[in-house]
Write an enzyme that holds these catalytic residues in place. Structure first.
Site, short mmCIF file in Angstrom:
data_model
loop_
_atom_site.label_atom_id
_atom_site.label_comp_id
_atom_site.label_asym_id
_atom_site.label_seq_id
_atom_site.Cartn_x
_atom_site.Cartn_y
_atom_site.Cartn_z
N ARG A 12 -39.45 -80.11 95.77
CA ARG A 12 -40.88 -79.18 95.23
C ARG A 12 -42.04 -79.88 94.72
O ARG A 12 -43.43 -80.28 95.37
CB ARG A 12 -40.32 -77.43 95.32
CG ARG A 12 -40.56 -76.69 96.14
CD ARG A 12 -40.37 -75.51 95.91
NE ARG A 12 -38.74 -75.34 94.41
CZ ARG A 12 -38.89 -74.93 93.54
NH1 ARG A 12 -39.39 -74.39 92.94
NH2 ARG A 12 -37.68 -74.24 92.48
N HIS A 37 -33.12 -69.91 89.33
CA HIS A 37 -33.44 -70.85 90.08
C HIS A 37 -33.97 -70.68 91.25
O HIS A 37 -33.05 -69.67 92.23
CB HIS A 37 -32.57 -72.12 90.13
CG HIS A 37 -33.62 -73.39 90.45
ND1 HIS A 37 -33.83 -73.34 91.03
CD2 HIS A 37 -33.91 -74.21 89.62
CE1 HIS A 37 -34.02 -74.82 91.74
NE2 HIS A 37 -34.19 -75.30 91.00
#
Ligand code: FAD
Ligand code: SF4
Ligand code: SF4
Ligand code: FES
Lengths: 526, 239
Positions: free
Chosen positions: A333, A313
């Site tokens: 994000r 990740h």
């Protein structure tokens, strides 16, 4: 240097960065980037598996050792069962609870054994959400294509079609149990956009999606009085002598005794592998994510798929020390947070797929544009205050209460200051091969959730795992329950283990590794 | 991690690395030296203890690591999540064993009047004596007492919002002088809110119907016949 001084560059460059749009990489650029920087392509970390159905295939050394490791079971273990059940579910995360509830609803007797407490799992930590194609601009077809693209075209099409088509109905199942997904003003489910997806399709429960789902499923498992064995870890499967699965041996972790379970069908829902710390990576996974299901299924003769690919990740915490490896939600994000290197530059489209974003972070750090900590770690900035600038003060507190809390404990205010991140070992892309009913090539042995493989190809898309759990947990539970009505219990033998041990000896596998390992060895030895 | 010339310009100072310091803590009555600033659960590992009951997600979400602690010279016993709390000099702590709180059993979908049914399922809930011990015990800083009252008065919506942070650590139950398990009451109220008092999402239902009626069949047929190159092109067209 003092951390606040280093953070200044992020504040200074923010206005300029806001005017930038970074294109996503073209397929060829993606491939080059990934081959050069993604940990999946670090050859020295890999070796071939010595024996078994996947003999000769390459996987990370940590997993190869686990698969070849020896069972803790003595060959002459008394196999008189302590329990008899139609369906044995191993693992109390999302997949296990879904399987248990659906099997129970079919009228089967269900025993759920889990290594920790019910719900202590990876599922409980999922913050980003669950992907379901529900809007008018979106469709199961789009969801299928996005997933395929994210998975580098290596996904099993049949498994994938089933997942995207059953998404809406499992979302309804969750709502009917009381899961509180976020809503739009008109009462419809609110959708967010996730990395690697062309359309917004993430259903969320603020940033506690996994926790909310897990709380509800756990409550329901208790309401339905499914028989539960907590702190009981499966350590070996049992075979009926003709290649089919007929039960399992558990270890009661309180008194260390073996507990034999005769089961017409077994559903492995043991989850992922992060606590093997592949290639020395920190991990976002829970304490029990040690790949037990893979090891047990492999000894039993189940075929594994794509166990050479893992998801790192992009945003694992690097600072402060206490949070190392912990996940910083992708939601930041998704809502426009920038990744920024030590020079104050953006270097990737933040919404590209995880493997691309992770590879590019590793590239920045290897090429000297990372920010170091004195304890020897390195990372890049994630510009969290940007969200407050773009969407108004209080945005982070409203949309990401869990993350605000996570950092506040260490006196870090993410609304004011960016956080430092580096890829963390997050997800096992592959796993045990299954069919559309979640059954492995070993008869009566089902595998659901992260322990299974094929569906996600070589890179899972954000939000697709929770969906996978619900869809294949359900299918495993239903199929196992229906099957168990028309069959009787098989013999209980360790035939597969005898065969495995003979092979291991032949290939000179070292037996100093006990497998499954159950927990990482964190307790300090003298 | 990459080996490269250390760019001293962008190294973050870490006091704990510059001047590593050991602190004295007391774990379940025994004294140990552990590095300052590590989490409580890591301190347990550091002293050689295996932790099974007491470790779960290690990420602050599951509540398995509920712990009582006290800091130097402060009589106040506080609670924390061991995986999320740093040790400090003079701290004493013990992990909290499971507490046998009673969970009511119900069939959520079949409840006729969930707000009234609360009083049959959790008759102790309205007996709250306002002592606020539950709120003080909550490591997630939820106003638990307020939540219990909201549930009793039928404001399930607010309860569901307040307890979205609840990690089911159970720390609010053993302190309750009225034998209420507040998190379980809240979970009941939240689920009831979802099942009985929340709008049905029409668009989702619509989609389920479309799929059942085979609305996407021709597209699937076309797609599943494609070869890898054609599929790649279809993927490349995604906007
Ligand atoms: C921090 C984090 C955030 C994530 N966010 C998202 C997200 O936003 N969206 C998304 O879709 N996915 C997300 N994922 C991925 C997703 O949560 C997991 O892949 C998924 O929850 C796995 O579910 P599972 O039921 O297969 O395994 P788990 O939920 O991990 O459950 C496995 C269970 O099996 C038990 N177990 C293990 N071994 C044994 C044994 N030998 N015997 C008995 N029991 C055993 C474990 O203790 C555990 O209870 C996230 C993952 C993590 C770690
Ligand atoms: S409400 Fe109770 S169970 Fe929930 S987090 Fe607070 S103390 Fe723990
Ligand atoms: S501890 Fe019990 S009695 Fe005291 S405020 Fe909380 S619910 Fe009420
Ligand atoms: S171990 Fe899950 S909250 Fe600490």
């Amino acid at each position: 240097m003092e951390i606040h001084q280093l953070q200044q560059i992020v504040h200074k460059t923010r206005d300029f960065r806001r005017t930038q749009t970074l294109p996503k990489y073209q397929p060829a650029e993606r491939d080059t980037l990934i081959k050069k920087y993604h940990p999946d392509f670090r050859e020295s970390a890999y070796r071939p598996i010595k024996f078994g159905l996947n003999e000769g295939e390459s996987t990370v050394r940590e997993l190869a050792a686990l698969l070849e490791g020896d069972s803790p079971i003595p060959a002459d273990l008394d196999l008189t069962p302590a329990y008899q059940t139609d369906v044995l579910v191993v693992g109390g995360g999302g997949a296990g609870c879904a399987a248990a509830l659906h099997a129970h609803a079919q009228g089967a007797t269900v025993l759920l054994a889990t290594k920790l407490r019910l719900a202590d799992s990876n599922t409980v930590m999922a913050q980003g959400g669950i992907q379901v194609a529900i809007t008018n601009e979106d469709s199961p077809i789009q969801h299928f294509l996005d997933t395929l693209k994210g998975g580098h075209m290596k996904n099993d099409h049949r498994l994938l079609k089933v997942m995207v088509e059953e998404g809406p109905s499992v979302a309804k199942w969750l709502l009917d149990l009381g899961v509180l997904f976020d809503r739009d003003a008109d009462g419809n489910l609110h959708v967010k956009k996730g990395g690697g997806s062309s359309k917004p399709r993430l259903l969320t429960c603020s940033d506690y999606t996994g926790l909310e789902i897990m709380r509800v499923l756990k409550d329901e498992v208790l309401n339905q009085k499914v028989q539960l064995l907590e702190f009981c870890a499966a350590v070996e499967l049992l075979s009926d002598g003709h290649g089919a699965c007929s039960g399992a041996v558990l270890r009661d972790l309180d008194n260390k005794r073996f507990v034999v379970v005769a089961a017409k069908t077994v559903i492995l829902a043991t989850g992922g592998i992060g606590r093997l710390h592949i290639q020395g990576f920190p991990t976002s996974n829970h304490y029990g994510a040690t790949g037990d299901g893979l090891a047990m299924a492999y000894r039993m003769g189940a075929k594994l798929l794509q166990v050479d690919t893992f998801q790192y990740h992009p945003s694992g915490a690097v600072y402060p020390e206490q949070l190392i490896g912990a996940l910083v939600t992708e939601g930041i994000r998704s809502e426009g947070g920038h990744l920024v290197n030590a020079k104050g530059e953006r270097f990737v489209n933040e919404l590209d797929t995880r493997d691309v974003v992770s590879s590019s972070i590793i590239r920045e750090c290897e090429e000297g544009r990372g920010i170091r900590t004195m304890s020897g770690r390195i990372g890049v900035w994630l510009d969290t205050p940007l969200l407050e600038v773009e969407q108004g003060p209080g945005t982070l507190e409203r949309h990401f209460p869990a993350m605000v809390r996570q950092y506040k404990r260490y006196a870090i205010d993410i609304a004011k200051d960016p956080v430092l991140i580096y890829p963390t070992l997050h997800y096992q892309n592959g796993g045990v091969q299954i069919d559309v009913n979640s059954e492995s090539n070993v008869k009566n042995l089902f595998v659901a959730g992260e322990a299974s493989g094929g569906l996600h190809g070589r890179n899972r898309l954000m939000g697709n795992s929770l969906l996978d759990l619900m869809v294949y947990g359900k299918r495993a539970g239903l199929t196992a329950a229906v099957r168990s009505k028309t069959m009787s219990h098989g013999a209980l033998t360790l035939e597969h283990l005898t065969r495995f041990r003979t092979e291991a000896r032949k290939h000179g596998a070292s037996s100093d590794m006990t497998s499954p390992m159950l927990f990482p060895a964190y307790a300090k030895k003298e | 991690m990459a080996t490269q010339d250390i760019n001293t310009q962008s190294v973050i100072d870490q006091e704990e690395v510059l001047h590593p310091k050991m602190v004295t803590v007391e774990i379940a009555g025994k004294t140990y030296q552990v590095p300052e600033g590590i989490t409580v659960i890591k301190a347990l590992w550091y002293t050689g203890q295996e932790v099974i009951r007491g470790a779960g997600c290690l990420g602050g979400f599951c509540g398995a690591c509920a712990t009582y602690y006290r800091t130097k010279d402060d009589p106040k016993v506080r609670t924390c999540l061991a995986c999320q709390t740093a040790v400090q000099d003079g701290m004493s702590f013990s992990m909290v064993p499971p507490f046998p709180a009673r969970k009511a059993v119900y069939n959520m979908a079949e409840l006729q009047d969930p707000k009234q049914d609360l009083f049959n399922l959790y008759p102790e809930a309205p007996l709250c004596r306002n002592c606020n011990a539950c709120t003080e015990a909550c490591p997630q800083t939820i106003d638990v007492r307020e939540g219990v009252w909201r549930a009793v008065f039928g404001d399930f919506k607010t309860v569901s919002e307040m307890f979205m942070d609840c990690v089911m650590c159970g720390l609010c139950a053993p302190v309750c002088i009225a034998d209420i398990a507040p998190s379980l009451v809240a979970l009941y109220a939240s689920r009831a809110q979802g099942v009985h008092f929340t709008e049905k999402p029409e668009r989702l239902y619509q989609r389920i119907k479309e799929i059942e009626e085979g609305r996407y069949k021709t597209e699937w047929d076309r797609l599943l016949k494609m070869n890898e190159q054609q599929l790649k092109e279809a993927c490349a067209e995604l906007k």
